[in-house]
Design an enzyme around this catalytic site. Sequence first.
Site, PDB file in Angstrom:
ATOM      1  N   ASN A   9       0.864  -1.186   0.000  1.00 44.26           N
ATOM      2  CA  ASN A   9       0.000   0.000   0.000  1.00 44.26           C
ATOM      3  C   ASN A   9       0.899   1.234   0.000  1.00 44.26           C
ATOM      4  O   ASN A   9       1.473   1.589   1.027  1.00 44.26           O
ATOM      5  CB  ASN A   9      -0.888  -0.044   1.259  1.00 44.26           C
ATOM      6  CG  ASN A   9      -1.718   1.216   1.425  1.00 44.26           C
ATOM      7  OD1 ASN A   9      -1.829   2.033   0.500  1.00 44.26           O
ATOM      8  ND2 ASN A   9      -2.303   1.382   2.598  1.00 44.26           N
ATOM      9  N   LYS A  11       0.074   4.232  -0.295  1.00 42.09           N
ATOM     10  CA  LYS A  11      -0.625   5.416   0.244  1.00 42.09           C
ATOM     11  C   LYS A  11      -0.450   6.603  -0.710  1.00 42.09           C
ATOM     12  O   LYS A  11      -0.369   6.402  -1.923  1.00 42.09           O
ATOM     13  CB  LYS A  11      -0.138   5.716   1.663  1.00 42.09           C
ATOM     14  CG  LYS A  11      -0.161   4.474   2.553  1.00 42.09           C
ATOM     15  CD  LYS A  11      -0.027   4.766   4.001  1.00 42.09           C
ATOM     16  CE  LYS A  11       0.074   3.456   4.768  1.00 42.09           C
ATOM     17  NZ  LYS A  11      -0.040   3.620   6.205  1.00 42.09           N
ATOM     18  N   HIS A  95      -9.423   0.659   5.161  1.00 42.74           N
ATOM     19  CA  HIS A  95      -8.157   0.964   5.826  1.00 42.74           C
ATOM     20  C   HIS A  95      -8.434   1.944   6.966  1.00 42.74           C
ATOM     21  O   HIS A  95      -9.280   2.827   6.842  1.00 42.74           O
ATOM     22  CB  HIS A  95      -7.177   1.571   4.809  1.00 42.74           C
ATOM     23  CG  HIS A  95      -5.781   1.646   5.347  1.00 42.74           C
ATOM     24  ND1 HIS A  95      -5.391   2.618   6.234  1.00 42.74           N
ATOM     25  CD2 HIS A  95      -4.699   0.857   5.138  1.00 42.74           C
ATOM     26  CE1 HIS A  95      -4.121   2.423   6.551  1.00 42.74           C
ATOM     27  NE2 HIS A  95      -3.674   1.360   5.909  1.00 42.74           N
ATOM     28  N   GLU A  97      -6.959   4.449   7.958  1.00 42.88           N
ATOM     29  CA  GLU A  97      -6.822   5.876   7.608  1.00 42.88           C
ATOM     30  C   GLU A  97      -8.096   6.369   6.930  1.00 42.88           C
ATOM     31  O   GLU A  97      -8.490   7.522   7.122  1.00 42.88           O
ATOM     32  CB  GLU A  97      -5.576   6.073   6.726  1.00 42.88           C
ATOM     33  CG  GLU A  97      -4.301   5.915   7.544  1.00 42.88           C
ATOM     34  CD  GLU A  97      -3.080   5.455   6.748  1.00 42.88           C
ATOM     35  OE1 GLU A  97      -3.083   5.528   5.512  1.00 42.88           O
ATOM     36  OE2 GLU A  97      -2.110   5.007   7.400  1.00 42.88           O
ATOM     37  N   GLU A 167      -5.175  -5.309  10.607  1.00 33.74           N
ATOM     38  CA  GLU A 167      -4.189  -4.250  10.812  1.00 33.74           C
ATOM     39  C   GLU A 167      -4.489  -3.524  12.127  1.00 33.74           C
ATOM     40  O   GLU A 167      -5.333  -2.609  12.149  1.00 33.74           O
ATOM     41  CB  GLU A 167      -4.256  -3.239   9.667  1.00 33.74           C
ATOM     42  CG  GLU A 167      -3.980  -3.822   8.307  1.00 33.74           C
ATOM     43  CD  GLU A 167      -3.427  -2.767   7.368  1.00 33.74           C
ATOM     44  OE1 GLU A 167      -2.326  -2.973   6.860  1.00 33.74           O
ATOM     45  OE2 GLU A 167      -4.072  -1.719   7.190  1.00 33.74           O
ATOM     46  N   GLY A 173       2.354   2.224  10.707  1.00 35.62           N
ATOM     47  CA  GLY A 173       3.255   3.359  10.540  1.00 35.62           C
ATOM     48  C   GLY A 173       3.949   3.786  11.822  1.00 35.62           C
ATOM     49  O   GLY A 173       4.561   4.854  11.892  1.00 35.62           O
ATOM     50  N   SER A 213       3.557  -2.140  10.369  1.00 36.56           N
ATOM     51  CA  SER A 213       5.013  -2.120  10.550  1.00 36.56           C
ATOM     52  C   SER A 213       5.670  -3.463  10.217  1.00 36.56           C
ATOM     53  O   SER A 213       6.630  -3.868  10.871  1.00 36.56           O
ATOM     54  CB  SER A 213       5.371  -1.664  11.977  1.00 36.56           C
ATOM     55  OG  SER A 213       4.885  -0.351  12.192  1.00 36.56           O
TER      56      SER A 213
END
Length: 250
Positions: A9, A11, A95, A97, A167, A173, A213
């Site tokens: 991904n 992003k 996701h 985000e 996730e 991140g 991560s």
Amino acid sequence: MRKQIVAGNWKMNTSVAEGKELATGVMALVNTVQNAEVIIAPPATHLTEIAKLTKGSAVKLAAQNCSQAASGAYTGEISPKTLAEIGVEYVILGHSERRTYFNETGSLLNEKVKAVLNFNLKPIFCVGERLEERESGQEKEVVQSQLAVGLFNLSEADFAKVVIAYEPVWAIGTGKTATSAQAQEMHQFIRSVIAMRYSKTIADKTTILYGGSCKASNARELFAAPDIDGGLIGGASLVADEFINICKSF
Ligand code: PEP
């Protein structure tokens, strides 16, 4: 055996030129990967160009999001119909985000999942708890509810096309990876919930990726867990040989 997948991904990273270079780098190495399907998810602005590069190669393309509608008055949105037309095969949905910064709710995500399936695209559906939810012991409840609202009204045939990505939000991140034991426990739980809703046969066939991560130095340990079928990789997917090393960690 379940399909093993590693998906990168990207992003909102890379210029179009940098993205083409990265895709070319991944394509140059993909033949060294034996046990996994390799997927890259560039920004939407790059997909048309990168689809021309990856066409006919073993590298598959994913979008990072799409609309619940096929066309119409949805300013700024990305049509799943167009994604299919340009050669995209997967769409990342849910996701954290998107859930957090764009207020995507479970019911909206369920509509997006159906739209994606309607155009023969495959959803990579993300679930995962926030730190405070894990600290208060609610992680399984949260993940079960995300699965139920987002996916569990699909038919068996449609559900069979879905890839799930666990996730934990606190690991995305942050450099803080779930231990393989923590990830395995959740993956096993997810599989048991799928078995309850659909069947053990379907649960055993569902690909469940870990994300948060994950990098070449920890992928092997994570992917060795019996219910972890690969990874959804953010930061470490932006360097071709690091990403490919993760793809080879089975
Ligand atoms: C992600 O955003 O899906 C992700 C797993 O990011 P990172 O690998 O950078 O934690």
